[in-house]
Design a protein around this motif. Structure first.
Motif, PDB file in Angstrom:
ATOM      1  N   UNK A 185      13.807  -9.445  -4.699  1.00  0.00           N
ATOM      2  CA  UNK A 185      12.808  -9.945  -5.635  1.00  0.00           C
ATOM      3  C   UNK A 185      11.513  -9.303  -5.162  1.00  0.00           C
ATOM      4  N   UNK A 186      10.841  -8.591  -6.045  1.00  0.00           N
ATOM      5  CA  UNK A 186       9.634  -7.865  -5.655  1.00  0.00           C
ATOM      6  C   UNK A 186       8.424  -8.374  -6.413  1.00  0.00           C
ATOM      7  N   UNK A 187       7.311  -8.453  -5.722  1.00  0.00           N
ATOM      8  CA  UNK A 187       6.038  -8.748  -6.354  1.00  0.00           C
ATOM      9  C   UNK A 187       5.484  -7.419  -6.868  1.00  0.00           C
ATOM     10  N   UNK A 188       5.102  -7.396  -8.126  1.00  0.00           N
ATOM     11  CA  UNK A 188       4.515  -6.205  -8.740  1.00  0.00           C
ATOM     12  C   UNK A 188       3.005  -6.325  -8.543  1.00  0.00           C
ATOM     13  N   UNK A 189       2.437  -5.419  -7.755  1.00  0.00           N
ATOM     14  CA  UNK A 189       1.057  -5.595  -7.300  1.00  0.00           C
ATOM     15  C   UNK A 189       0.210  -4.355  -7.579  1.00  0.00           C
ATOM     16  N   UNK A 190      -0.522  -4.383  -8.679  1.00  0.00           N
ATOM     17  CA  UNK A 190      -1.368  -3.246  -9.030  1.00  0.00           C
ATOM     18  C   UNK A 190      -2.574  -3.137  -8.100  1.00  0.00           C
ATOM     19  N   UNK A 191      -2.807  -4.144  -7.283  1.00  0.00           N
ATOM     20  CA  UNK A 191      -3.899  -4.087  -6.310  1.00  0.00           C
ATOM     21  C   UNK A 191      -3.542  -3.330  -5.051  1.00  0.00           C
ATOM     22  N   UNK A 192      -2.254  -3.080  -4.849  1.00  0.00           N
ATOM     23  CA  UNK A 192      -1.798  -2.337  -3.666  1.00  0.00           C
ATOM     24  C   UNK A 192      -1.534  -0.895  -4.061  1.00  0.00           C
ATOM     25  N   UNK A 193      -1.992   0.032  -3.270  1.00  0.00           N
ATOM     26  CA  UNK A 193      -1.764   1.447  -3.575  1.00  0.00           C
ATOM     27  C   UNK A 193      -0.313   1.831  -3.291  1.00  0.00           C
ATOM     28  N   UNK A 194       0.187   1.438  -2.119  1.00  0.00           N
ATOM     29  CA  UNK A 194       1.509   1.857  -1.672  1.00  0.00           C
ATOM     30  C   UNK A 194       2.479   0.681  -1.711  1.00  0.00           C
ATOM     31  N   UNK A 205      -5.884  -2.156   5.294  1.00  0.00           N
ATOM     32  CA  UNK A 205      -6.902  -3.182   5.530  1.00  0.00           C
ATOM     33  C   UNK A 205      -6.376  -4.489   4.981  1.00  0.00           C
ATOM     34  N   UNK A 206      -6.343  -5.501   5.814  1.00  0.00           N
ATOM     35  CA  UNK A 206      -5.803  -6.786   5.394  1.00  0.00           C
ATOM     36  C   UNK A 206      -6.921  -7.700   4.917  1.00  0.00           C
ATOM     37  N   UNK A 207      -6.553  -8.710   4.121  1.00  0.00           N
ATOM     38  CA  UNK A 207      -7.530  -9.601   3.488  1.00  0.00           C
ATOM     39  C   UNK A 207      -8.429 -10.309   4.490  1.00  0.00           C
ATOM     40  N   UNK A 208      -7.915 -10.652   5.646  1.00  0.00           N
ATOM     41  CA  UNK A 208      -8.714 -11.414   6.591  1.00  0.00           C
ATOM     42  C   UNK A 208      -9.417 -10.520   7.609  1.00  0.00           C
ATOM     43  N   UNK A 209      -9.588  -9.234   7.273  1.00  0.00           N
ATOM     44  CA  UNK A 209     -10.496  -8.408   8.044  1.00  0.00           C
ATOM     45  C   UNK A 209      -9.910  -7.353   8.957  1.00  0.00           C
TER      46      UNK A 209
END
Length: 161
Positions: free
Chosen positions: A38-47, A91-95
């Motif tokens: 099951x995959x999350x489709x994430x246009x916010x992620x490049x790779x 780069x992760x969300x929490x810095x």
């Protein structure tokens, strides 16, 4: 004015219709191994990112390789050796940032099969073991953010190893 809008929409319709519409979560198949996720489709992620166990890196014929263990949603596990194409800093969300190896794998989504770059990470504790990014999605897909599981991962061109 309405007739101009109608003409423009009529001309653009084939371009839009040529793309597969997928939900924000879809079933996919990863090759080799025909592993189902099951995959999350994430246009916010490049790779594209895949959860796996990194068993180590080594050098073969002057090239850097990685040995991984992948387990799909049904518990099917395969061990795989792949050449590292490059290393990427995420780069992760929490810095903080994280350096990950990138390999090539085949992915089947909505009847479309592509070899694509995948960064490897321990996604343990996250909801989805596979996140499909923009590089895979571009040119072929539109995302219906209100839908899940619109399609089936049935591809005829999967690579079997």
């Amino acid at each position: 004015r309405d007739s101009i809008i109608s003409i423009v929409l009529f001309c653009l319709a084939p371009v839009v219709l040529a793309k597969e519409v997928v939900g924000w979560v879809e079933n996919v198949v990863v090759s080799p191994g025909e592993l189902e996720y099951k995959a999350k489709i994430d246009s916010g992620a490049r790779t594209t990112s895949l959860h796996c166990k990194l068993c180590g890196t080594y050098t073969q014929d002057g090239e850097e390789w990685v040995r991984i263990e992948m387990t799909d949603r049904h518990g099917k596990t395969i061990k795989l050796d792949r050449q590292i194409l490059r290393w990427v800093t995420i780069k992760r969300h929490y810095g903080d940032s994280q350096v990950r190896p990138v390999i090539s794998l085949g992915i089947c989504l909505a009847g479309v099969y592509k070899e694509t770059e995948v960064n490897l990470i321990d996604r343990h504790g996250l909801n989805y073991d596979l996140l499909i990014g923009r590089r895979f999605l571009q040119d072929d897909f539109l995302i219906d953010t209100g839908a899940e599981f619109r399609t089936r991962p049935e591809c005829k061109t999967e690579r079997h190893e």
